[in-house]
Design a protein around this motif. Structure first.
Motif, short mmCIF file in Angstrom:
data_model
loop_
_atom_site.label_atom_id
_atom_site.label_comp_id
_atom_site.label_asym_id
_atom_site.label_seq_id
_atom_site.Cartn_x
_atom_site.Cartn_y
_atom_site.Cartn_z
N THR A 70 6.80 -12.67 -20.01
CA THR A 70 6.82 -11.86 -21.22
C THR A 70 7.56 -10.56 -20.91
N PRO A 71 8.01 -9.84 -21.94
CA PRO A 71 8.67 -8.55 -21.67
C PRO A 71 7.81 -7.58 -20.86
N GLU A 72 6.51 -7.54 -21.13
CA GLU A 72 5.63 -6.65 -20.38
C GLU A 72 5.55 -7.06 -18.91
N GLN A 73 5.52 -8.36 -18.66
CA GLN A 73 5.48 -8.84 -17.28
C GLN A 73 6.78 -8.52 -16.56
N LEU A 74 7.90 -8.62 -17.27
CA LEU A 74 9.18 -8.30 -16.66
C LEU A 74 9.24 -6.83 -16.27
N VAL A 75 8.78 -5.95 -17.15
CA VAL A 75 8.79 -4.53 -16.83
C VAL A 75 7.93 -4.26 -15.60
N ARG A 76 6.75 -4.86 -15.54
CA ARG A 76 5.88 -4.68 -14.37
C ARG A 76 6.54 -5.21 -13.10
N THR A 77 7.22 -6.34 -13.21
CA THR A 77 7.94 -6.91 -12.07
C THR A 77 9.05 -5.97 -11.61
N HIS A 78 9.82 -5.43 -12.55
CA HIS A 78 10.91 -4.50 -12.21
C HIS A 78 10.36 -3.24 -11.55
N ILE A 79 9.22 -2.76 -12.03
CA ILE A 79 8.58 -1.59 -11.43
C ILE A 79 8.18 -1.89 -9.99
N GLY A 80 7.60 -3.05 -9.77
CA GLY A 80 7.20 -3.45 -8.42
C GLY A 80 8.38 -3.56 -7.47
N TYR A 81 9.47 -4.14 -7.96
CA TYR A 81 10.68 -4.25 -7.13
C TYR A 81 11.22 -2.87 -6.79
N ALA A 82 11.26 -1.96 -7.76
CA ALA A 82 11.81 -0.62 -7.53
C ALA A 82 10.92 0.16 -6.56
N ARG A 83 9.61 0.03 -6.69
CA ARG A 83 8.70 0.73 -5.76
C ARG A 83 8.89 0.20 -4.34
N ALA A 84 9.05 -1.10 -4.20
CA ALA A 84 9.28 -1.69 -2.88
C ALA A 84 10.61 -1.22 -2.30
N GLN A 85 11.62 -1.10 -3.15
CA GLN A 85 12.93 -0.61 -2.70
C GLN A 85 12.80 0.83 -2.21
N GLY A 86 12.02 1.64 -2.92
CA GLY A 86 11.78 3.02 -2.49
C GLY A 86 11.07 3.09 -1.15
N ALA A 87 10.10 2.22 -0.95
CA ALA A 87 9.38 2.18 0.33
C ALA A 87 10.32 1.76 1.47
N PHE A 88 11.21 0.83 1.19
CA PHE A 88 12.22 0.40 2.16
C PHE A 88 13.10 1.59 2.56
N TYR A 89 13.58 2.35 1.57
CA TYR A 89 14.40 3.51 1.85
C TYR A 89 13.62 4.54 2.67
N ALA A 90 12.36 4.75 2.32
CA ALA A 90 11.53 5.73 3.03
C ALA A 90 11.38 5.36 4.50
N LYS A 91 11.17 4.09 4.77
CA LYS A 91 11.01 3.64 6.15
C LYS A 91 12.25 3.99 6.97
N HIS A 92 13.41 3.75 6.42
CA HIS A 92 14.65 4.03 7.13
C HIS A 92 14.90 5.54 7.24
N LEU A 93 14.64 6.26 6.17
CA LEU A 93 14.82 7.71 6.22
C LEU A 93 13.86 8.35 7.21
N TYR A 94 12.64 7.89 7.24
CA TYR A 94 11.64 8.44 8.16
C TYR A 94 12.06 8.22 9.62
N ALA A 95 12.70 7.09 9.86
CA ALA A 95 13.16 6.79 11.21
C ALA A 95 14.47 7.51 11.55
N GLY A 96 15.01 8.27 10.59
CA GLY A 96 16.21 9.05 10.84
C GLY A 96 17.52 8.36 10.51
N ASP A 97 17.47 7.25 9.80
CA ASP A 97 18.67 6.50 9.45
C ASP A 97 19.31 7.10 8.21
N ARG A 98 20.30 7.94 8.41
CA ARG A 98 20.97 8.60 7.28
C ARG A 98 21.91 7.67 6.52
#
Length: 105
Positions: free
Chosen positions: A4-32
């Protein structure tokens, strides 16, 4: 899509949050190098939000409409998690993100 559209939005939010966590892991380790990808995602997210608002496109039709806020939320929570893991001794060791120049002499 079978969601459903609501499920898609929740899925997109989950993907974006995971992408942010991925970036944080690399930034925290000093990977510019990851900054370029982060900038691209944020820029694309901002552009897609403006275009979506102007064209009245529903949010569920474009995953990048969720990218800005959700990615930043994931970035913050991912940074906190990386810091907690490092303190517990099981995470990546932190290197300075930006090197400072030493005075020669």
């Amino acid at each position: 899509d079978w969601r459903t559209p609501e499920q898609l939005v929740r899925t997109h939010i989950g993907y974006a949050r995971a992408q942010g966590a991925f970036y944080a892991k690399h930034l925290y380790a000093g990977d510019r190098r990851i900054l370029r990808l982060l900038r691209w995602d944020l820029r694309r997210g901002c552009r897609r939000n403006v275009i979506g608002l102007l064209t009245r496109q529903p949010r569920w039709q474009d995953p990048y409409r969720e990218m800005v806020v959700s990615l930043l939320g994931g970035l913050i929570s991912g940074w906190r998690e990386a810091r907690a893991l490092e303190r517990a001794g099981s995470g990546p060791s932190r290197r300075p993100l930006f090197r400072t120049r030493r005075a020669r002499g």
